[in-house]
Design a protein around this motif. Structure first.
Motif, PDB file in Angstrom:
ATOM      1  N   GLY A 133      37.004  52.630  44.952  1.00 17.52           N
ATOM      2  CA  GLY A 133      36.613  52.340  43.583  1.00 17.52           C
ATOM      3  C   GLY A 133      36.891  50.931  43.109  1.00 17.52           C
ATOM      4  O   GLY A 133      36.480  50.558  42.007  1.00 17.52           O
ATOM      5  N   LEU A 134      37.580  50.107  43.904  1.00 15.88           N
ATOM      6  CA  LEU A 134      37.969  48.760  43.484  1.00 15.88           C
ATOM      7  C   LEU A 134      37.199  47.698  44.257  1.00 15.88           C
ATOM      8  O   LEU A 134      37.212  47.685  45.484  1.00 15.88           O
ATOM      9  CB  LEU A 134      39.470  48.553  43.680  1.00 15.88           C
ATOM     10  N   THR A 135      36.539  46.809  43.526  1.00 11.33           N
ATOM     11  CA  THR A 135      35.823  45.688  44.142  1.00 11.33           C
ATOM     12  C   THR A 135      36.208  44.394  43.425  1.00 11.33           C
ATOM     13  O   THR A 135      36.490  44.388  42.227  1.00 11.33           O
ATOM     14  CB  THR A 135      34.295  45.863  44.064  1.00 11.33           C
ATOM     15  N   LEU A 136      36.204  43.308  44.177  1.00 16.13           N
ATOM     16  CA  LEU A 136      36.481  41.979  43.639  1.00 16.13           C
ATOM     17  C   LEU A 136      35.317  41.055  43.961  1.00 16.13           C
ATOM     18  O   LEU A 136      34.607  41.249  44.958  1.00 16.13           O
ATOM     19  CB  LEU A 136      37.779  41.412  44.211  1.00 16.13           C
ATOM     20  N   GLY A 137      35.135  40.029  43.134  1.00 13.51           N
ATOM     21  CA  GLY A 137      34.042  39.095  43.356  1.00 13.51           C
ATOM     22  C   GLY A 137      34.449  37.665  43.082  1.00 13.51           C
ATOM     23  O   GLY A 137      35.356  37.388  42.286  1.00 13.51           O
ATOM     24  N   LEU A 138      33.770  36.756  43.757  1.00 14.13           N
ATOM     25  CA  LEU A 138      34.013  35.329  43.581  1.00 14.13           C
ATOM     26  C   LEU A 138      32.688  34.599  43.655  1.00 14.13           C
ATOM     27  O   LEU A 138      31.857  34.890  44.527  1.00 14.13           O
ATOM     28  CB  LEU A 138      34.975  34.804  44.650  1.00 14.13           C
ATOM     29  N   VAL A 179      30.794  21.303  39.509  1.00 11.96           N
ATOM     30  CA  VAL A 179      31.050  22.596  40.137  1.00 11.96           C
ATOM     31  C   VAL A 179      31.782  23.500  39.152  1.00 11.96           C
ATOM     32  O   VAL A 179      32.644  23.046  38.388  1.00 11.96           O
ATOM     33  CB  VAL A 179      31.891  22.429  41.421  1.00 11.96           C
ATOM     34  N   MET A 180      31.428  24.777  39.152  1.00 19.72           N
ATOM     35  CA  MET A 180      32.089  25.772  38.319  1.00 19.72           C
ATOM     36  C   MET A 180      32.471  26.973  39.179  1.00 19.72           C
ATOM     37  O   MET A 180      31.692  27.387  40.039  1.00 19.72           O
ATOM     38  CB  MET A 180      31.168  26.218  37.176  1.00 19.72           C
ATOM     39  N   LEU A 181      33.646  27.528  38.945  1.00 18.72           N
ATOM     40  CA  LEU A 181      34.116  28.700  39.678  1.00 18.72           C
ATOM     41  C   LEU A 181      34.275  29.876  38.718  1.00 18.72           C
ATOM     42  O   LEU A 181      34.666  29.701  37.559  1.00 18.72           O
ATOM     43  CB  LEU A 181      35.457  28.414  40.351  1.00 18.72           C
ATOM     44  N   SER A 182      33.961  31.059  39.199  1.00 16.87           N
ATOM     45  CA  SER A 182      34.142  32.269  38.403  1.00 16.87           C
ATOM     46  C   SER A 182      34.531  33.419  39.322  1.00 16.87           C
ATOM     47  O   SER A 182      34.205  33.426  40.513  1.00 16.87           O
ATOM     48  CB  SER A 182      32.872  32.611  37.618  1.00 16.87           C
ATOM     49  N   GLY A 183      35.221  34.377  38.754  1.00 17.72           N
ATOM     50  CA  GLY A 183      35.659  35.531  39.525  1.00 17.72           C
ATOM     51  C   GLY A 183      35.553  36.799  38.699  1.00 17.72           C
ATOM     52  O   GLY A 183      35.515  36.759  37.466  1.00 17.72           O
ATOM     53  N   GLY A 184      35.484  37.932  39.382  1.00 19.02           N
ATOM     54  CA  GLY A 184      35.343  39.193  38.679  1.00 19.02           C
ATOM     55  C   GLY A 184      36.039  40.330  39.397  1.00 19.02           C
ATOM     56  O   GLY A 184      36.391  40.229  40.579  1.00 19.02           O
TER      57      GLY A 184
END
Length: 449
Positions: A182-187, A228-233
């Motif tokens: 059930g757990l996912t991470l994103g970059l 450049v821009m970084l984002s995570g979720g």
């Protein structure tokens, strides 16, 4: 033996060419509030699916469509998906006395998602980060000028024009990975680029002078941005009951500092915009700081055919700094703001063979946004409220071997109004988004030849 759908690849290459030709020409209808900052920021508003249900989607995965709001949700795209979309705006501007209606169509997004492994899906895409398009016209009689024509007004008037165009584009490489049940991470990493042109022009007209041709004095500022821009979720799914699933999602886009090359030129033009003289007065390298953004979302679904979801977005607009040779030292043109959105979708029966309308996905939603813009008179509150709806319409025969390809026609509609309190200026708009997506199971081995 592997199967790759050739029309799928051909359409992807064609769409890349179209997007490449459109990326420098993307505009929307006249939006006076896009003169602040780097324009109307579209980052975080989502694709056609999200735009049809209140611009939400941080917590609601989609198996058949790419979710570009939260990279952690890419994991749920277990098939290769290609998506391209365009949008069109019709706007009505009014100040209580005058009304203006205009509109234009624009490139919206282009993205490709590919499952790399059982736990990892990657995506590459192109979309606008912000858009600038405004035009303001002000006529002011020159005090003290004679009234030789005897019409009750001075013969000499100054016509001031303010224009802006362009925007910033975003090429992003995103990844979603399953960490546990059930757990996912994103970059996601994004390369931002684009050019914004701004003009301030003054034309002095003497009604009593029938000999000399009026000319414009124009200050033209062109700024090229790169950075450049970084984002995570993150996203978590929890089974509450056999027919109810809770989703919680979050995304954070870090503050980004862009390199900015600015050129300022003084131009002399005729009224038909023909340039008859131009002198570059300044060419400087500097920086612009973009604000950080935080999003939090919740969703409920039955893990079958419906979902209800809501998002909260906070944009730290006070982080924004305009052009300056020193990092973080530019003008603050924005204040902090937030947006609340709610929406949902339902597909009556995706596998129905008797009814086409049962296979259609129906969406509805709404949003409210509050922001602050900084003017010479101080901060002013900008509000934006809208209602949305949309559909995903299956094309062809559905998912069938040997190519295992499914095509969807995606539509999104929005009607709303934004205004700055106390100014009397209202911007009413109707927006249409149209896209097409293809999903395909690549590299399937045949069991029979």
């Amino acid at each position: 033996m592997s199967i790759m759908y050739k029309p799928f690849r051909a359409l992807f290459l064609f769409s890349c060419l179209v997007a490449g030709s459109q990326v420098q020409a993307q505009q929307i209808s006249n939006s006076p509030y896009s003169r602040f900052g780097v324009g109307d920021i579209l980052h975080g508003t989502g694709n056609v699916r999200s735009q049809g249900m209140g611009q939400v989607g941080v917590a609601s995965p989609s198996y058949g469509l790419i979710n570009d709001q939260n990279p952690a949700l890419l994991y749920y795209n277990r098939r290769v998906i290609f998506d391209v979309s365009v949008s069109s705006d019709l706007k009505r501007l009014s100040d209580g006395e005058n009304t203006q209606v205009d509109g234009e169509a624009n490139f919206n997004s282009l993205s490709l998602a590919i499952p790399v492994s059982n736990r990892w899906t990657a995506s590459l895409g192109l979309k606008p980060y912000s858009r600038v398009n405004y035009y303001t016209f002000v006529r002011q009689p020159v005090p003290g000028a004679p009234d030789l024509i005897n019409d009750g007004e001075p013969d000499v008037s100054a016509y001031n024009e303010y224009r802006g165009s362009g925007g910033i584009n975003e090429v992003h490489f995103s990844n979603g990975v399953r960490i546990g049940k059930g757990l996912t991470l994103g970059l996601a990493g994004s390369y931002l680029f684009g050019t914004i042109d701004r003009e301030a022009a003054t034309t002095v007209v003497d009604k009593a002078d029938s000999v000399n041709i009026p000319r414009k004095a124009v200050v033209h500022t062109s700024t090229k941005y790169t950075g450049v821009m970084l984002s995570g979720g993150a996203h978590y799914l929890k089974q509450l009951s056999p027919k109810l699933v809770l989703g919680v999602g979050a995304k954070y886009a870090a503050q980004a500092t862009l390199g900015a090359d600015r050129e300022v030129a003084l131009e002399s033009r005729l009224l038909d915009e023909t340039v008859i003289g131009r002198v570059v007065t300044d060419s400087t390298e500097g920086h612009t700081s973009l604000p950080q953004m935080m999003q939090l979302g919740f969703s409920l679904d039955n893990n079958k055919n419906w979902v209800a979801t809501s998002d909260f977005t906070y944009t730290k607009g006070s982080d924004f700094r305009g052009f300056s040779q020193d990092k973080g030292a530019g003008r603050a043109e924005l204040g902090d703001g937030f947006k609340i959105g709610v929406g949902g979708e339902i597909t009556p029966d995706a596998g129905s063979m008797s009814s086409f309308f049962k296979r259609v996905t129906y969406r509805v939603g709404g949003y409210y946004r509050s922001a602050e813009i900084m003017t010479d008179g101080g901060g002013q509150d900008l509000s934006d409220v809208g209602l949305t709806w949309g559909f995903s319409i299956p094309m062809g025969r559905g998912v069938r071997p040997p190519d295992y390809t499914q095509a969807l026609l995606n539509t999104g509609f929005a009607i709303g109004m934004q205004e700055v309190k106390g100014t009397g200026i209202k911007e009413e708009y109707f927006k249409v988004s149209l896209g097409i997506s293809f999903s395909n199971q690549w590299f399937i081995k045949r069991r029979f030849d």
